[in-house]
Motif scaffolding. Structure first.
Motif, PDB file in Angstrom:
ATOM      1  N   GLY A  32       0.799  -1.204   0.000  1.00  0.00           N
ATOM      2  CA  GLY A  32       0.000   0.000   0.000  1.00  0.00           C
ATOM      3  C   GLY A  32       0.828   1.246   0.000  1.00  0.00           C
ATOM      4  N   GLY A  33       2.095   1.176  -0.386  1.00  0.00           N
ATOM      5  CA  GLY A  33       2.988   2.315  -0.320  1.00  0.00           C
ATOM      6  C   GLY A  33       2.524   3.450  -1.206  1.00  0.00           C
ATOM      7  N   THR A  34       2.602   4.660  -0.685  1.00  0.00           N
ATOM      8  CA  THR A  34       2.222   5.839  -1.438  1.00  0.00           C
ATOM      9  C   THR A  34       3.178   6.962  -1.112  1.00  0.00           C
ATOM     10  OG1 THR A  34       0.750   6.586   0.317  1.00  0.00           O
ATOM     11  CG2 THR A  34      -0.228   5.240  -1.413  1.00  0.00           C
ATOM     12  N   GLY A  35       3.264   7.920  -1.994  1.00  0.00           N
ATOM     13  CA  GLY A  35       4.035   9.113  -1.695  1.00  0.00           C
ATOM     14  C   GLY A  35       5.508   8.967  -1.988  1.00  0.00           C
ATOM     15  N   THR A  36       6.207  10.092  -1.999  1.00  0.00           N
ATOM     16  CA  THR A  36       7.649  10.118  -2.185  1.00  0.00           C
ATOM     17  C   THR A  36       8.233  11.100  -1.203  1.00  0.00           C
ATOM     18  OG1 THR A  36       7.428  11.867  -3.851  1.00  0.00           O
ATOM     19  CG2 THR A  36       7.466   9.600  -4.645  1.00  0.00           C
ATOM     20  N   GLY A  37       9.531  10.999  -0.957  1.00  0.00           N
ATOM     21  CA  GLY A  37      10.188  11.931  -0.060  1.00  0.00           C
ATOM     22  C   GLY A  37      10.095  13.341  -0.604  1.00  0.00           C
ATOM     23  N   SER A  38      10.106  14.316   0.294  1.00  0.00           N
ATOM     24  CA  SER A  38       9.945  15.698  -0.132  1.00  0.00           C
ATOM     25  C   SER A  38      11.171  16.512   0.229  1.00  0.00           C
ATOM     26  CB  SER A  38       8.711  16.316   0.546  1.00  0.00           C
ATOM     27  OG  SER A  38       8.663  17.699   0.314  1.00  0.00           O
ATOM     28  N   SER A  39      11.540  17.425  -0.636  1.00  0.00           N
ATOM     29  CA  SER A  39      12.658  18.315  -0.345  1.00  0.00           C
ATOM     30  C   SER A  39      12.174  19.750  -0.218  1.00  0.00           C
ATOM     31  CB  SER A  39      13.715  18.212  -1.460  1.00  0.00           C
ATOM     32  OG  SER A  39      13.123  18.542  -2.709  1.00  0.00           O
ATOM     33  N   GLY A  40      10.836  19.925  -0.168  1.00  0.00           N
ATOM     34  CA  GLY A  40      10.277  21.267  -0.064  1.00  0.00           C
ATOM     35  C   GLY A  40      10.570  21.897   1.276  1.00  0.00           C
ATOM     36  N   GLY A  41      10.458  23.244   1.352  1.00  0.00           N
ATOM     37  CA  GLY A  41      10.790  23.961   2.564  1.00  0.00           C
ATOM     38  C   GLY A  41       9.814  23.714   3.687  1.00  0.00           C
ATOM     39  N   ASP A  42       8.526  23.974   3.474  1.00  0.00           N
ATOM     40  CA  ASP A  42       7.517  23.839   4.508  1.00  0.00           C
ATOM     41  C   ASP A  42       6.721  22.555   4.331  1.00  0.00           C
ATOM     42  OD1 ASP A  42       7.041  27.379   4.347  1.00  0.00           O
ATOM     43  OD2 ASP A  42       8.130  26.244   5.848  1.00  0.00           O
ATOM     44  N   THR A  43       7.415  21.443   4.228  1.00  0.00           N
ATOM     45  CA  THR A  43       6.772  20.144   4.080  1.00  0.00           C
ATOM     46  C   THR A  43       7.414  19.147   5.032  1.00  0.00           C
ATOM     47  OG1 THR A  43       6.269  20.518   1.732  1.00  0.00           O
ATOM     48  CG2 THR A  43       6.261  18.245   2.507  1.00  0.00           C
ATOM     49  N   VAL A  44       6.578  18.454   5.809  1.00  0.00           N
ATOM     50  CA  VAL A  44       7.047  17.393   6.691  1.00  0.00           C
ATOM     51  C   VAL A  44       6.826  16.059   5.992  1.00  0.00           C
ATOM     52  CG1 VAL A  44       6.700  16.203   8.883  1.00  0.00           C
ATOM     53  CG2 VAL A  44       6.540  18.700   8.784  1.00  0.00           C
ATOM     54  N   THR A  45       7.849  15.233   5.929  1.00  0.00           N
ATOM     55  CA  THR A  45       7.728  13.918   5.312  1.00  0.00           C
ATOM     56  C   THR A  45       7.587  12.859   6.398  1.00  0.00           C
ATOM     57  OG1 THR A  45       9.018  14.561   3.380  1.00  0.00           O
ATOM     58  CG2 THR A  45       8.832  12.208   3.824  1.00  0.00           C
ATOM     59  N   VAL A  46       6.500  12.105   6.318  1.00  0.00           N
ATOM     60  CA  VAL A  46       6.194  11.071   7.302  1.00  0.00           C
ATOM     61  C   VAL A  46       6.319   9.705   6.647  1.00  0.00           C
ATOM     62  CG1 VAL A  46       4.450  10.130   8.866  1.00  0.00           C
ATOM     63  CG2 VAL A  46       4.584  12.616   8.492  1.00  0.00           C
ATOM     64  N   TYR A  47       7.178   8.855   7.202  1.00  0.00           N
ATOM     65  CA  TYR A  47       7.256   7.454   6.801  1.00  0.00           C
ATOM     66  C   TYR A  47       6.465   6.671   7.840  1.00  0.00           C
ATOM     67  CZ  TYR A  47      11.189   8.236   3.525  1.00  0.00           C
ATOM     68  OH  TYR A  47      11.993   8.638   2.479  1.00  0.00           O
ATOM     69  N   SER A  48       5.405   5.977   7.398  1.00  0.00           N
ATOM     70  CA  SER A  48       4.537   5.330   8.369  1.00  0.00           C
ATOM     71  C   SER A  48       4.121   3.932   7.945  1.00  0.00           C
ATOM     72  CB  SER A  48       3.272   6.168   8.582  1.00  0.00           C
ATOM     73  OG  SER A  48       2.379   5.536   9.474  1.00  0.00           O
ATOM     74  N   ALA A  49       3.987   3.049   8.933  1.00  0.00           N
ATOM     75  CA  ALA A  49       3.330   1.766   8.704  1.00  0.00           C
ATOM     76  C   ALA A  49       1.906   2.055   8.245  1.00  0.00           C
ATOM     77  CB  ALA A  49       3.321   0.948   9.994  1.00  0.00           C
ATOM     78  N   ASP A  50       1.419   1.265   7.289  1.00  0.00           N
ATOM     79  CA  ASP A  50       0.090   1.528   6.764  1.00  0.00           C
ATOM     80  C   ASP A  50      -0.991   1.079   7.730  1.00  0.00           C
ATOM     81  OD1 ASP A  50       0.669  -1.129   6.464  1.00  0.00           O
ATOM     82  OD2 ASP A  50       0.495  -1.163   4.294  1.00  0.00           O
ATOM     83  N   GLY A  51      -2.186   1.670   7.555  1.00  0.00           N
ATOM     84  CA  GLY A  51      -3.308   1.257   8.388  1.00  0.00           C
ATOM     85  C   GLY A  51      -4.175   2.376   8.913  1.00  0.00           C
ATOM     86  N   VAL A  52      -3.622   3.566   9.079  1.00  0.00           N
ATOM     87  CA  VAL A  52      -4.424   4.683   9.599  1.00  0.00           C
ATOM     88  C   VAL A  52      -4.493   5.833   8.595  1.00  0.00           C
ATOM     89  CG1 VAL A  52      -4.164   4.178  12.051  1.00  0.00           C
ATOM     90  CG2 VAL A  52      -2.400   5.507  10.889  1.00  0.00           C
ATOM     91  N   GLY A  53      -4.476   5.479   7.307  1.00  0.00           N
ATOM     92  CA  GLY A  53      -4.424   6.489   6.260  1.00  0.00           C
ATOM     93  C   GLY A  53      -5.563   7.489   6.287  1.00  0.00           C
ATOM     94  N   GLY A  54      -6.782   7.023   6.595  1.00  0.00           N
ATOM     95  CA  GLY A  54      -7.926   7.925   6.634  1.00  0.00           C
ATOM     96  C   GLY A  54      -7.803   8.964   7.732  1.00  0.00           C
ATOM     97  N   TRP A  55      -7.394   8.513   8.915  1.00  0.00           N
ATOM     98  CA  TRP A  55      -7.195   9.438  10.040  1.00  0.00           C
ATOM     99  C   TRP A  55      -6.064  10.418   9.724  1.00  0.00           C
ATOM    100  CZ3 TRP A  55      -3.102   9.937  13.732  1.00  0.00           C
ATOM    101  CH2 TRP A  55      -3.411  10.717  14.858  1.00  0.00           C
ATOM    102  N   TYR A  56      -4.978   9.905   9.142  1.00  0.00           N
ATOM    103  CA  TYR A  56      -3.877  10.772   8.720  1.00  0.00           C
ATOM    104  C   TYR A  56      -4.373  11.858   7.768  1.00  0.00           C
ATOM    105  CZ  TYR A  56       0.207   8.027  10.369  1.00  0.00           C
ATOM    106  OH  TYR A  56       1.182   7.415  11.117  1.00  0.00           O
ATOM    107  N   LYS A  57      -5.124  11.470   6.756  1.00  0.00           N
ATOM    108  CA  LYS A  57      -5.573  12.420   5.735  1.00  0.00           C
ATOM    109  C   LYS A  57      -6.290  13.599   6.361  1.00  0.00           C
ATOM    110  CE  LYS A  57      -8.435  12.764   1.576  1.00  0.00           C
ATOM    111  NZ  LYS A  57      -9.319  12.013   0.634  1.00  0.00           N
ATOM    112  N   ASN A  58      -7.199  13.308   7.285  1.00  0.00           N
ATOM    113  CA  ASN A  58      -7.961  14.378   7.924  1.00  0.00           C
ATOM    114  C   ASN A  58      -7.097  15.226   8.842  1.00  0.00           C
ATOM    115  OD1 ASN A  58     -10.300  13.472   6.650  1.00  0.00           O
ATOM    116  ND2 ASN A  58     -10.868  12.144   8.343  1.00  0.00           N
TER     117      ASN A  58
END
Length: 351
Positions: A32-58
């Motif tokens: 279920g991997g999604t996303g890529t690492g970010s090098s943007g200034g005001d962006t936090v990159t989260v590496y997470s075990a899958d399972g709480v994607g809906g809660w994360y999104k909100n």
């Protein structure tokens, strides 16, 4: 219901390598991997075990609206998350790491995390590192799921050895998936180490084969390709609600009729060399806040990490766990012995 501790002893420097031979490509393509690492200034990159994607999104949308800080999420299996952080040490991409035990302890022991400095006083001491390196984000529990054609209400561990489950049973691989590792740990708690190996060796006659993803087993059980698989309460209940799955959640009983499980919480830590350390710390604080935590039950079927919110849980995962004993686990001890345990497991199962 008493929530068991994330028991931790202060480890010596552990040279522990889990048997998760994955690649960075597999991290984003599999489990279920999604996303890529970010090098943007005001962006936090989260590496997470899958399972709480809906809660994360909100929560991430709310956090961005309040702070202007974007969040880039990369989801994968529990072991894969830590593997990628390790591989990227020469050029760190992750800011925040969220995974299950013993993989969070592996990350800490390998020096892949750093103290966050955030206020974690609302989380019980047993559920966080005393040095501030990691803290429980959401509580979750190992379970099993059964196809709708199976009456799982009285299934025992011995029942799963019966011939009718040959080629119709599968569990995720210990050492690669957090839930799969929890299967091994639970059986060790119930039967002792050798007893667990003996049982899993016998169960191998019915087991379809290895799987690095617990989540992918859900669809197979729902369709009837499998009759039984392992899972976790939070992920399985969420799938039932969001996708209309008809499988049932159950906990195999022992010979004495008692049903047991172990906690497999989502635990977060600040990555060593985090490119956006301050922003990541703000996100950690937000996710541990009472408002965000209160939505774990309704949105993700997870139990809040905050002590005052746990006491008020009366539905969702708490209902499913009634009558089930949650056995405490010393995950740091598990980690220190895991290399040997996995080698013994492979020998016993021929995998």
């Amino acid at each position: 219901m008493r929530i068991p501790p994330l028991t931790r002893r202060r480890p010596t420097r552990l040279a522990v390598l889990l048997l998760a031979a994955t690649t960075a490509a597999a991290l984003t393509a599999g489990c279920g991997g999604t996303g890529t690492g970010s090098s943007g200034g005001d962006t936090v990159t989260v590496y997470s075990a899958d399972g709480v994607g809906g809660w994360y999104k909100n929560r991430f949308a709310e956090f961005t609206a309040q702070t202007g800080i974007a969040v880039d999420l990369v989801e994968a299996g529990s072991g894969e998350v830590v593997n990628r952080v390790d591989k990227e040490q020469s050029n760190p991409q992750a800011d925040l790491v969220v995974t299950l035990p013993p993989f969070i302890q592996k990350a800490e022991a390998a020096g892949l995390l750093q103290p966050s400095g955030i206020d974690t006083s609302a989380v019980p001491a047993a559920d966080k590192d005393p040095d501030g390196t990691y803290v429980t984000l959401a509580n979750n529990y190992l379970c099993f799921i059964a196809n709708g054609s199976v009456d799982a209400s009285a299934l025992t561990w011995d029942d799963l050895l019966k011939p009718e489950y040959k080629g119709k049973l599968q569990y995720s691989t210990p050492g690669q998936a957090g839930d799969g590792t929890a299967v091994l740990i639970l059986l060790q708690q119930l039967l002792g180490k050798q007893g667990a190996l003996d049982y899993l060796g016998r169960l191998q006659a019915n087991n379809v084969g290895p799987s690095s993803s617990t989540g992918k087993l859900q669809a197979k059980v729902d369709k009837g390709e499998l009759l039984v698989a392992n899972g976790d309460v939070q992920m399985n209940l969420t799938t039932v609600r969001e996708k209309g799955s008809t499988f049932s959640v159950f906990f195999p009983a022992g010979a004495d009729g008692k049903r047991s499980t172990v906690a497999v919480p989502y635990v977060m830590g600040l990555a060593k060399g985090a490119p956006h350390k301050d922003a990541a710390s703000r996100l950690m604080t937000y996710l541990l806040g009472a408002e965000a935590q209160a939505k774990l039950g309704p949105e993700a079927f997870a139990v809040p990490a905050r002590a005052e919110l746990r006491a008020g849980e009366t539905a969702g995962p708490t209902t499913v766990l009634r009558g089930v004993e949650v056995l405490p686990v010393d995950w740091t001890k598990v980690l220190s012995e895991l290399d040997a345990d996995l080698a013994a497991y492979q020998k016993a199962t021929g995998s």
